[in-house]
Design a protein around this motif. Structure first.
Motif, PDB file in Angstrom:
ATOM      1  N   THR A 117      35.360  51.700  39.506  1.00  0.00           N
ATOM      2  CA  THR A 117      36.361  51.607  38.449  1.00  0.00           C
ATOM      3  C   THR A 117      36.555  53.162  38.387  1.00  0.00           C
ATOM      4  OG1 THR A 117      37.003  50.967  36.550  1.00  0.00           O
ATOM      5  CG2 THR A 117      34.717  51.601  36.542  1.00  0.00           C
ATOM      6  N   GLY A 142      35.607  41.896  41.546  1.00  0.00           N
ATOM      7  CA  GLY A 142      34.296  42.065  40.762  1.00  0.00           C
ATOM      8  C   GLY A 142      33.391  43.056  41.276  1.00  0.00           C
ATOM      9  N   TYR A 143      33.927  44.230  41.940  1.00  0.00           N
ATOM     10  CA  TYR A 143      32.850  45.372  42.024  1.00  0.00           C
ATOM     11  C   TYR A 143      33.117  46.577  41.251  1.00  0.00           C
ATOM     12  CZ  TYR A 143      32.350  43.132  46.622  1.00  0.00           C
ATOM     13  OH  TYR A 143      32.050  42.184  47.597  1.00  0.00           O
ATOM     14  N   ALA A 144      33.966  46.339  40.176  1.00  0.00           N
ATOM     15  CA  ALA A 144      34.246  47.478  39.282  1.00  0.00           C
ATOM     16  C   ALA A 144      32.908  48.338  38.953  1.00  0.00           C
ATOM     17  CB  ALA A 144      35.015  46.899  38.080  1.00  0.00           C
ATOM     18  N   GLN A 145      31.879  47.630  38.531  1.00  0.00           N
ATOM     19  CA  GLN A 145      30.977  48.399  38.056  1.00  0.00           C
ATOM     20  C   GLN A 145      29.783  48.732  39.001  1.00  0.00           C
ATOM     21  OE1 GLN A 145      31.237  49.377  35.065  1.00  0.00           O
ATOM     22  NE2 GLN A 145      32.784  47.893  34.858  1.00  0.00           N
ATOM     23  N   GLU A 203      41.458  38.824  37.572  1.00  0.00           N
ATOM     24  CA  GLU A 203      41.316  39.693  36.324  1.00  0.00           C
ATOM     25  C   GLU A 203      40.148  40.747  36.659  1.00  0.00           C
ATOM     26  OE1 GLU A 203      43.402  40.520  34.243  1.00  0.00           O
ATOM     27  OE2 GLU A 203      44.668  38.701  34.932  1.00  0.00           O
ATOM     28  N   GLU A 204      40.298  42.060  36.211  1.00  0.00           N
ATOM     29  CA  GLU A 204      39.325  43.030  36.438  1.00  0.00           C
ATOM     30  C   GLU A 204      38.555  42.915  35.057  1.00  0.00           C
ATOM     31  OE1 GLU A 204      40.975  46.798  37.274  1.00  0.00           O
ATOM     32  OE2 GLU A 204      42.852  45.872  38.370  1.00  0.00           O
ATOM     33  N   ASN A 205      37.249  43.536  35.416  1.00  0.00           N
ATOM     34  CA  ASN A 205      36.262  43.641  34.327  1.00  0.00           C
ATOM     35  C   ASN A 205      36.852  44.756  33.583  1.00  0.00           C
ATOM     36  OD1 ASN A 205      34.995  41.463  35.362  1.00  0.00           O
ATOM     37  ND2 ASN A 205      33.726  42.848  36.886  1.00  0.00           N
ATOM     38  N   GLN A 206      37.284  45.637  34.013  1.00  0.00           N
ATOM     39  CA  GLN A 206      37.255  47.102  33.286  1.00  0.00           C
ATOM     40  C   GLN A 206      38.791  47.588  34.026  1.00  0.00           C
ATOM     41  OE1 GLN A 206      34.279  49.858  33.423  1.00  0.00           O
ATOM     42  NE2 GLN A 206      35.469  51.410  32.397  1.00  0.00           N
TER      43      GLN A 206
END
Lengths: 329, 329, 329, 329
Positions: free
Chosen positions: B273, B310-313, C326-329
């Motif tokens: 992110t 789902g790879y944001a973190q 949807e994004e986590n962040q």
């Protein structure tokens, strides 16, 4: 042909010494068994000459007989067809421009496999589709022969001076025999794995090279537009995580480095059209294996468009110029 | 935050010694003039602590007063607004999450520029749009103050240990004064040119880093699918023209290297992110300057899609995993 | 299979009437000459049944003999090999999954061309590389036979109901004969030009379809994020220059249209994995002809990544969902 | 400006009649309240003239006073600053080239909001960043005025003939009032939702238009290279799922259609540089909302490179020519 190797001068010197020594010891040998060589183009003619220099009798053949004249004058025996070469030599090197040529030279009516001797070692240094290499290996095996792929990097200069790099795929037991021949023509002979992996390694390297070059070009261009001095930006990148071969060894921005194509109006080096060809092979391999190569694909398209816009013969680092041309508005 | 520096251990040791020395000599000084610090987040709180360690009185402020607690306990004086900080200190460092925050902290109703003293030195270490840096510099100049941009690289660990790298833009005459402060918090302080070029250098580096990382991921993936051993492929690339920081220092393929996020399920490192954010800044800068960044744009989109998937973190090298997930068909 | 046709109901009705008429007239004929059919998969079995319905004696063959059971019960005579089919029928239709299968069925040891009669008409409805179609045509010509490519669009439903569309390439004089047979199985039979152009037309259409679908998905997503109602945005696009088949006939956003896969959790329709296959053919054709297809290439890569991320079996309009998660962040 | 509308002739005729009728009825009115108009460029001057034709007294202003000469001769009263216009008219239309100009004209020292009357209706027809539209609406609200965004499509010709399309965002209660004014200048006035959605709709349409155009260009090019006749391919696409506005209404291939820029060496139409600008706005909006627009991004980059390669002033359909230029090799 765009795999360039980083090596300290010391290493190169050692390798040169090694070659000279090998050279002497070869000539000292009572006699060497002959080697066949098929494909005497820009690269192949130099390679065959280096075999002769190292004392190997050479049986040569080419689709254009006139290509054989020079090597004949140097002592090679010229034959009409690949089949005849296979009849006279049990080690054969091929250096051809495309997958189709390789298929013809090996499996055609007058091809190598029509006359190949059991136990022969067939080394293909062409840059082609790895699946074709595998197919040739299967066909060769049916005849009791061994086929290895060994594409080169280094260009005509390296071919002439015997400093090519070979990436070799095929059965590991034959690697020593392959190495013995290829060190007459190159300074690095790398074993990559089963047949086809020599091609795979070359294709992979050149794809990443293309991505790194375009990336460096657009990054340098953006930095300059944002007010950075190109030499300073290059220095910052090279001490940071943006560092890559295209930024620190072959910078595409005129004025940043000496002795690279960008310092010479993008002449010499590795042509855009050749890079487009290699990216086509990478794309084919990716499509066949259902592998996503998003940046490799876009890079392929960029080099393809550059060919259409007049950059075909310029070095592939001219992508900097392509992206930068001043805008009218 | 994703600019990582290559440096010999010797160099790092020398720099550490230098810092220790500076440290001692600082403490030996009768007294130091105070420094303002605004923005006590993950990065800023560590940076402010390092200023205190080097003997600088610190006037701190943050939009969340609770962020100031720890630094207050360590001796900093906490003030309510940026304006009050500007009233008490003539050297101020800001470390904020976005362009909008920077605009607010400098030009808002209770912003620095409402109370800034003539001759003040304002150093912004946020990573923001370079055009905002320029605008802040113009506004500061109207008040007789000097604004410099000095974004950092190195992450929370480097902030804590005082080993950040700063890329500094602004009037050259002030660079020595900037350097004096920033060496309390970092080991490399690089002068990049006029105001905004610090941001530009960081953005450029991270864009090329993203391109190199995605390129390395897809190249390694293709090679593996073509039968190459990943360690061997990595070795071949690193001695060839495909070499880049992502292949030789931060390889994205599990099993190729130790001590990198790919060896630890892509935890730690530099989050996807954050890379998407920096690529957004690069895209903005490119759009504003009408610069074509084809691979940078595609890389931006890939990291954007990864955030949605789902790879944001995860570390940004997880693009290897993103591209590789086994297919159903 | 993803070429869908726009047609007024009237036109369809007329065509249906025409088919019924042809049907009747066929049955009225004393007897019809037999037709060979090779490849009884999901599509082929329906097509062969429609030939039987129209009164043609059918000689069928498939690599999996159990695939022939149903058609045998309906009156077809099942033979072991393509060669035997060629020995019994001088009009043969092939419907196979890939270029390699086509090569095997035509030129293999038990292939059609081993026994083909002079003057035979060979119609290949597989979707394959147009250069393979051309090669098959050359091989057929050597044996005195005519090869035509006639890939279909319309899916299993259209195959069952006899409403396929055929895009036909090959010598124009044979088109009438081809049309006579294909109208038993489809409502549109389009002549595209020399051999290979049927494939070319299909590949081109599906490439532009993929581009339009991804473009529509990202545009709708952007509009929604910017506050537009998806139905209203869709209406505006459809009366403007953004209009395309994917926006006005097969909208990928759930809730915008009825009766399309997006209204049914992206089930049914044309699978992502099939679209990826067709884009692979488009990429191959473009690479072979040195044609730049920047958006086609990126679309290919996107569908490839979607396959890796679990969308392989969903309709290709699920790219909206892929981009939107949807994004986590 | 590149939103083109499909409309049956009947519909257009009806709308024309309606305009004529409105025209007559307007003139019949005893008097109309004045309208302010700021921004008398290529588009704005025509729009202001149409307001005069419909009987509205006009107070005009432009940063270049000479732009006001013509409209002054036609009866408009020219004022020095936006503030003065706001002092005299409570309905104001602005037509400006960029977000920055809009900010200046509304919030600058001599801007509209310095003198705006409570209850005024401010309509901005510029194509700008939707987030700027929202900001202007907030600022206007503070002064008791209503700001609506209403970007146009249709180009200079449509501006002159009063056939523009307006996409309107803002409070719904004011739409009727907005419509009354805008129908003097355009044939379609579409309500899109809250403030900023007019811009969003335009940006979305033009992004999908760009994608469809490039997609059509590369598809047609690929088809031609594969041996298809361009007219025939176009016909097949247009009856199939590849159909889009760029293939059936504005085909980029010379010789396929009459009366489009591709039939006139890509002169006229919608310039590449304008498309690049709109794609920049789309990219900005996508970055700000963290939306992935992979094909939109690549399209933006392609039009950016085209500007650098000499296509800036050609119609945006010249991407066909850009991709097709004959290769040297």
């Amino acid at each position: 042909m765009a795999v360039f190797f980083r090596g300290s001068q010391n290493l190169l010197q050692k390798l040169k010494n090694h070659v000279s020594f090998a050279n002497v010891s070869s000539r000292a040998m009572a006699s060497k068994t002959p080697v066949g060589f098929i494909g005497l183009g820009n690269m192949g003619s130099h390679m065959a000459k280096n075999l002769l220099k190292h004392g190997y009798p050479v049986f040569a053949s080419d689709i254009f007989p006139e290509s054989c004249k020079e090597i004949q004058d140097l002592g090679a025996q010229v034959l009409d067809t690949p089949a005849e070469v296979a009849d006279r030599a049990d080690r054969i090197i091929t250096m051809l421009p495309s997958s189709l040529n390789v298929i013809e030279v090996y499996t055609g009516l007058k091809g190598i496999l029509k006359k190949v001797k059991k136990g022969s070692l067939l080394i293909d240094s062409s840059t082609i589709d790895p699946s074709v290499s595998k197919e040739m290996a299967r066909e060769a095996e049916k005849m009791g022969a061994v086929f290895m792929d060994a594409p080169v990097s280094g260009g005509v200069g390296a071919a002439s001076s015997g400093k090519l790099t070979f990436m070799v795929g095929g059965v590991e037991e034959e690697f020593t025999a392959v190495q013995e021949l290829l060190t007459c023509m190159g300074t690095n002979v790398l074993y990559c794995g089963e047949v086809g992996t020599g091609q795979a390694a070359k294709i992979c390297n050149n794809m990443l090279l293309a991505i790194g070059m375009i990336g460096t070009a657009e990054t340098m261009n953006l930095g300059i537009r944002l007010g950075l001095d190109p030499k300073l930006l290059s220095k910052i990148l090279n001490m940071s995580s943006g560092r890559c071969w295209s930024s620190d060894t072959y910078n595409p921005v005129p004025g940043v480095m000496e002795g690279v194509p960008s310092a010479n109006n993008y002449q010499g080096g590795f042509g855009t059209t050749l890079m487009a060809k290699d990216l086509g092979l990478a794309q084919d391999a990716a499509t066949n294996t259902k592998t996503a190569i998003p940046l490799g694909s876009v890079s392929h398209q960029i080099y393809r468009v550059m060919c259409a816009q007049g950059y075909a013969q310029k070095d592939f680092s001219s992508v900097f110029q392509f992206l930068r041309e001043e805008e009218n508005q």
